[in-house]
Design a protein around this motif. Structure first.
Motif, PDB file in Angstrom:
ATOM      1  N   ASP A 196       1.091   8.313   0.812  1.00  0.00           N
ATOM      2  CA  ASP A 196      -0.105   8.710   0.076  1.00  0.00           C
ATOM      3  C   ASP A 196      -1.157   9.198   1.074  1.00  0.00           C
ATOM      4  O   ASP A 196      -1.021   9.025   2.287  1.00  0.00           O
ATOM      5  N   ARG A 197      -2.207   9.792   0.529  1.00  0.00           N
ATOM      6  CA  ARG A 197      -3.298  10.314   1.340  1.00  0.00           C
ATOM      7  C   ARG A 197      -4.591  10.135   0.549  1.00  0.00           C
ATOM      8  O   ARG A 197      -4.614  10.326  -0.669  1.00  0.00           O
ATOM      9  N   LEU A 198      -5.680   9.744   1.224  1.00  0.00           N
ATOM     10  CA  LEU A 198      -6.976   9.581   0.569  1.00  0.00           C
ATOM     11  C   LEU A 198      -8.000  10.448   1.277  1.00  0.00           C
ATOM     12  O   LEU A 198      -8.214  10.307   2.485  1.00  0.00           O
ATOM     13  N   LEU A 200      -7.276   1.647  -2.075  1.00  0.00           N
ATOM     14  CA  LEU A 200      -7.338   2.789  -2.987  1.00  0.00           C
ATOM     15  C   LEU A 200      -6.049   3.600  -2.973  1.00  0.00           C
ATOM     16  O   LEU A 200      -5.809   4.395  -3.885  1.00  0.00           O
ATOM     17  N   LEU A 201      -5.249   3.418  -1.947  1.00  0.00           N
ATOM     18  CA  LEU A 201      -3.999   4.153  -1.816  1.00  0.00           C
ATOM     19  C   LEU A 201      -2.890   3.523  -2.667  1.00  0.00           C
ATOM     20  O   LEU A 201      -2.979   2.366  -3.061  1.00  0.00           O
ATOM     21  N   THR A 234       2.108   6.098   5.304  1.00  0.00           N
ATOM     22  CA  THR A 234       3.358   5.583   4.761  1.00  0.00           C
ATOM     23  C   THR A 234       3.273   4.065   4.705  1.00  0.00           C
ATOM     24  O   THR A 234       2.890   3.420   5.688  1.00  0.00           O
ATOM     25  N   ARG A 235       3.591   3.502   3.554  1.00  0.00           N
ATOM     26  CA  ARG A 235       3.569   2.048   3.391  1.00  0.00           C
ATOM     27  C   ARG A 235       4.963   1.546   3.055  1.00  0.00           C
ATOM     28  O   ARG A 235       5.587   2.008   2.109  1.00  0.00           O
ATOM     29  N   ARG A 245       3.339  -2.837   5.526  1.00  0.00           N
ATOM     30  CA  ARG A 245       3.121  -2.223   6.828  1.00  0.00           C
ATOM     31  C   ARG A 245       2.742  -0.762   6.596  1.00  0.00           C
ATOM     32  O   ARG A 245       3.539   0.000   6.028  1.00  0.00           O
ATOM     33  N   LEU A 246       1.520  -0.402   7.000  1.00  0.00           N
ATOM     34  CA  LEU A 246       1.021   0.957   6.815  1.00  0.00           C
ATOM     35  C   LEU A 246       1.047   1.681   8.146  1.00  0.00           C
ATOM     36  O   LEU A 246       0.534   1.170   9.159  1.00  0.00           O
TER      37      LEU A 246
END
Length: 288
Positions: free
Chosen positions: A20-22, A55-56, A106-107, A132-133
């Motif tokens: 994801d991306r914020l 938020l991700l 990436t999580r 783990r992000l």
């Protein structure tokens, strides 16, 4: 304890991976900014404040796959625990590097444990999830989430008088409102009805009002620590003790000790509803 591990053995060790991306100008980021005292530690507008990574990775499923409480139905990534109420009871976060707006994150999420216990109000199930992000294969954040499932019994405050917790150097009042809770629900894609549907929260779950999100309380406390110290956090851990409702103001409190920052969210009676502690990053830490 072994009962839960045996019953849900096939879930323990299960992992999923998401990306994801914020962006700083996203609707989620703007909604969260609108309900928090603002501070970007270090003056770097690109760096996300602590806990904004929540938020991700929103969990959004078709309406047909949502349960009556608004949560997605059981049995996906999380085990199908046969207890009706699910709450985020606590957790711990380690910040190894700055997470910046616009990063592709990436999580990897793993179910670390499932434990059944007998509480004062009936059976409880504790599910531990580890995250783990990473950004460009570099570890940025490690996190443990403690999720508790319980029966229909609504937890009540202890009978008798409550001894107020010791005073702290920083104390700020927060007046929760339905708009604030709605915006946090929207920002985090949290459809749990106890946070925005008053008739459901009071008539179906027996609460006196809307429930303030545990992660929102934790974010307010992390925000307090960053604003008051002027530093980013190296670690943050929290434990929820009692619910907080939108029917009365509450306090966020803290003070900085020699090696950590102690924090608490306190209800109208002066008792701690959430306890937390944080450690601070120093310039010498750099990107660890």
């Amino acid at each position: 304890m072994s009962e839960g591990r045996e019953q849900f053995a096939e879930w323990i060790g299960r992992s999923i991976e998401s990306t994801d991306r914020l962006c700083a100008d996203s609707s989620a980021a703007r909604m969260l900014a609108s309900i928090l005292p603002q501070c970007v530690p270090g003056g770097d507008a690109d760096v996300m404040p602590a806990l904004w990574h929540w938020l991700l990775f929103p969990q959004i499923v078709p309406l047909a796959l949502n349960d009556v409480d608004g949560h997605p139905m059981r049995g996906g990534f999380l085990p199908p625990v046969d207890l009706p109420r699910r709450m985020w009871a606590g957790g711990a976060v380690s910040f190894h590097r700055d997470l910046c707006f616009g990063d592709e994150v990436t999580r990897k999420s793993t179910i670390a444990d499932v434990v059944m216990k007998e509480g004062r109000s009936g059976p409880l199930c504790f599910v531990t999830v580890e995250h783990r992000l990473s950004v460009a294969d570099r570890l940025v954040i490690e996190e443990r989430q403690d999720i508790v499932y319980r029966g229909h019994e609504t937890p009540r405050a202890p009978a008798g008088s409550v001894s107020p917790a010791p005073s702290m150097a920083w104390t700020e009042a927060v007046a929760p409102s339905p708009v604030q809770l709605f915006r946090y629900s929207a920002a985090t894609s949290n459809s749990h009805r106890i946070h925005y549907d008053r008739s459901y929260a009071t008539a179906e779950e027996g609460y006196p009002g809307l429930v303030v999100h545990g992660p929102l309380l934790a974010t307010l406390l992390a925000n307090l620590a960053e604003r008051r110290t002027g530093n980013r956090l190296a670690s943050f851990s929290f434990r929820a003790r009692r619910p907080v409702f939108d029917i009365a103001p509450f306090l966020i409190c803290g003070e900085s000790g020699p090696d950590r920052v102690m924090l608490a969210a306190r209800g109208p009676d002066g008792d701690d509803c959430m306890q937390a502690e944080a450690t601070l990053r120093t310039p010498a830490d750099g990107d660890r």
